[in-house]
Design a protein around this motif. Structure first.
Motif, PDB file in Angstrom:
ATOM      1  N   TYR A  29       0.905  -1.199   0.037  1.00 27.42           N
ATOM      2  CA  TYR A  29       0.075   0.020  -0.009  1.00 27.42           C
ATOM      3  C   TYR A  29       0.905   1.339   0.089  1.00 27.42           C
ATOM      4  O   TYR A  29       0.391   2.480  -0.620  1.00 27.42           O
ATOM      5  CB  TYR A  29      -0.645  -0.185   1.117  1.00 27.42           C
ATOM      6  N   ALA A  30       2.227   1.151   0.643  1.00 24.57           N
ATOM      7  CA  ALA A  30       2.891   2.258   0.717  1.00 24.57           C
ATOM      8  C   ALA A  30       3.834   2.543  -0.451  1.00 24.57           C
ATOM      9  O   ALA A  30       4.644   3.487  -0.593  1.00 24.57           O
ATOM     10  CB  ALA A  30       3.833   2.073   1.862  1.00 24.57           C
ATOM     11  N   THR A  31       3.530   1.601  -1.542  1.00 27.48           N
ATOM     12  CA  THR A  31       4.509   1.955  -2.465  1.00 27.48           C
ATOM     13  C   THR A  31       3.510   2.221  -3.890  1.00 27.48           C
ATOM     14  O   THR A  31       2.511   2.484  -3.732  1.00 27.48           O
ATOM     15  CB  THR A  31       4.987   0.571  -3.187  1.00 27.48           C
ATOM     16  N   ASP A  32       4.198   2.434  -4.932  1.00 26.25           N
ATOM     17  CA  ASP A  32       3.489   2.676  -6.213  1.00 26.25           C
ATOM     18  C   ASP A  32       3.135   1.620  -7.016  1.00 26.25           C
ATOM     19  O   ASP A  32       3.714   1.176  -7.881  1.00 26.25           O
ATOM     20  CB  ASP A  32       4.195   3.890  -7.131  1.00 26.25           C
ATOM     21  N   THR A  45      -4.262  -6.708  -7.382  1.00 20.06           N
ATOM     22  CA  THR A  45      -3.050  -6.173  -7.375  1.00 20.06           C
ATOM     23  C   THR A  45      -1.825  -7.250  -6.719  1.00 20.06           C
ATOM     24  O   THR A  45      -2.305  -8.295  -6.193  1.00 20.06           O
ATOM     25  CB  THR A  45      -3.011  -4.812  -6.419  1.00 20.06           C
ATOM     26  N   GLU A  46      -0.627  -6.852  -6.478  1.00 18.43           N
ATOM     27  CA  GLU A  46       0.536  -7.576  -5.862  1.00 18.43           C
ATOM     28  C   GLU A  46      -0.187  -7.948  -4.423  1.00 18.43           C
ATOM     29  O   GLU A  46       0.168  -9.002  -3.670  1.00 18.43           O
ATOM     30  CB  GLU A  46       1.560  -6.994  -5.948  1.00 18.43           C
ATOM     31  N   ILE A  99      -7.289   0.527  -4.318  1.00 18.34           N
ATOM     32  CA  ILE A  99      -6.536   1.379  -5.273  1.00 18.34           C
ATOM     33  C   ILE A  99      -6.738   2.700  -4.995  1.00 18.34           C
ATOM     34  O   ILE A  99      -5.845   3.656  -5.424  1.00 18.34           O
ATOM     35  CB  ILE A  99      -7.247   0.978  -6.467  1.00 18.34           C
ATOM     36  N   SER A 100      -7.831   3.031  -4.620  1.00 17.25           N
ATOM     37  CA  SER A 100      -8.266   4.468  -4.265  1.00 17.25           C
ATOM     38  C   SER A 100      -7.724   5.144  -3.022  1.00 17.25           C
ATOM     39  O   SER A 100      -8.066   6.305  -2.609  1.00 17.25           O
ATOM     40  CB  SER A 100      -9.757   4.940  -4.398  1.00 17.25           C
ATOM     41  N   ARG A 101      -7.234   4.121  -2.336  1.00 12.54           N
ATOM     42  CA  ARG A 101      -6.355   4.567  -1.163  1.00 12.54           C
ATOM     43  C   ARG A 101      -7.242   5.214   0.013  1.00 12.54           C
ATOM     44  O   ARG A 101      -6.999   6.154   0.541  1.00 12.54           O
ATOM     45  CB  ARG A 101      -5.358   5.396  -1.359  1.00 12.54           C
TER      46      ARG A 101
END
Length: 264
Positions: A29-32, A45-46, A99-101
């Motif tokens: 979550y902290a990455t792009d 996602t991964e 994805i939308s955080r």
């Protein structure tokens, strides 16, 4: 002396497994991170895959005799034969929220017995400093664990001014909901959006009274939240009023209503 309900001893290890999966999710979550589409065009996602790998490995160690149905494995065609007792896992429920955080995504792990949820853990790892974890054993008790510690939860009676209703943030259909309320003469005091299986848990915690879902869901989307809600005194029924069951052909759910003490 043996435990009257052997599932009770699984609850704490299950909470620990959910938190390990949550840590794997938050690291990504902290990455792009990148987003891909699955065959059904839903995003993955991964984080979905890493969390699933953690959960499957841990459940294999904890209960090697119990088969596991998990969303990403099922999407890849790896769907085991199950009997009356099996795990049902959604490693990252609310990928769109991820994805939308907005923080409203969850790790869902449920134990199904004889077509009904017996045990469940729902972790929202991005809510608060330590995440917000809901857990419940049907026939036992339910609790929430967050930055304020651990405490028991229970469904509430409907307030006299009307119900607090939660709906899906990603799938809200205002016209269908209005028709649902009108047909059943439901007095709505407030209507709030929430992501993923948190809606079931908010009803379990007495923070909401009703969650109607008038769209498609899969069994792994709601089983863990259903277990928490049932342990807290609530229920999940079809629109016809029948108890929602699991291990259905195709593993998809009909439209349903999750309710606390309000709709008795």
């Amino acid at each position: 002396m043996t435990d009257a309900n052997p599932n009770q001893q699984l609850l704490e290890p299950l909470c620990a497994i959910a938190r390990r999966a949550g840590a794997a999710i938050m690291a990504i979550y902290a990455t792009d991170f990148a987003v891909r589409d699955k065959n059904d065009a839903s995003p993955v996602t991964e984080a979905d895959e890493k969390a699933e790998a953690v959960i499957l490995a841990e459940l294999a160690r904890l209960t090697p005799e119990i088969p596991v149905i998990s969303e990403e494995a099922a999407a890849a065609g790896r769907l085991p034969q199950v009997g009356q007792r099996f795990w049902l896992v959604d490693p990252l429920d609310g990928t769109k929220e991820f994805i939308s955080r907005n923080g409203e995504f969850t790790v869902n792990i449920a134990l199904i017995e004889n077509g009904a949820p017996a045990l469940g853990v729902v972790l929202a790892p991005a809510l608060g400093k330590q995440g917000r974890l809901f857990a419940g054993q049907v026939g036992g008790a339910a609790f929430v664990e967050d930055d304020d510690g651990r405490r028991s939860i229970r469904c509430r009676a409907a307030p006299v001014e009307g119900m607090t209703v939660v709906a899906s943030r990603s799938h809200n259909d205002a016209a269908a909901l209005d028709a649902f309320f009108a047909e059943r003469r439901i007095e709505v005091a407030s209507l709030a959006s929430a992501g993923s299986s948190l809606k079931l848990c908010l009803v379990a915690a007495g923070e909401a009274d009703l969650y109607p879902r008038l769209g498609r869901t899969m069994e792994w989307d709601i089983a863990a939240g259903h277990a928490v809600l049932a342990a807290a005194g609530g229920r999940v029924t079809t629109l016809a009023g029948d108890e929602l069951r699991y291990a259905k052909p195709g593993l998809d759910n009909p439209h349903f209503v999750a309710s606390g003490l309000a709709a008795r």
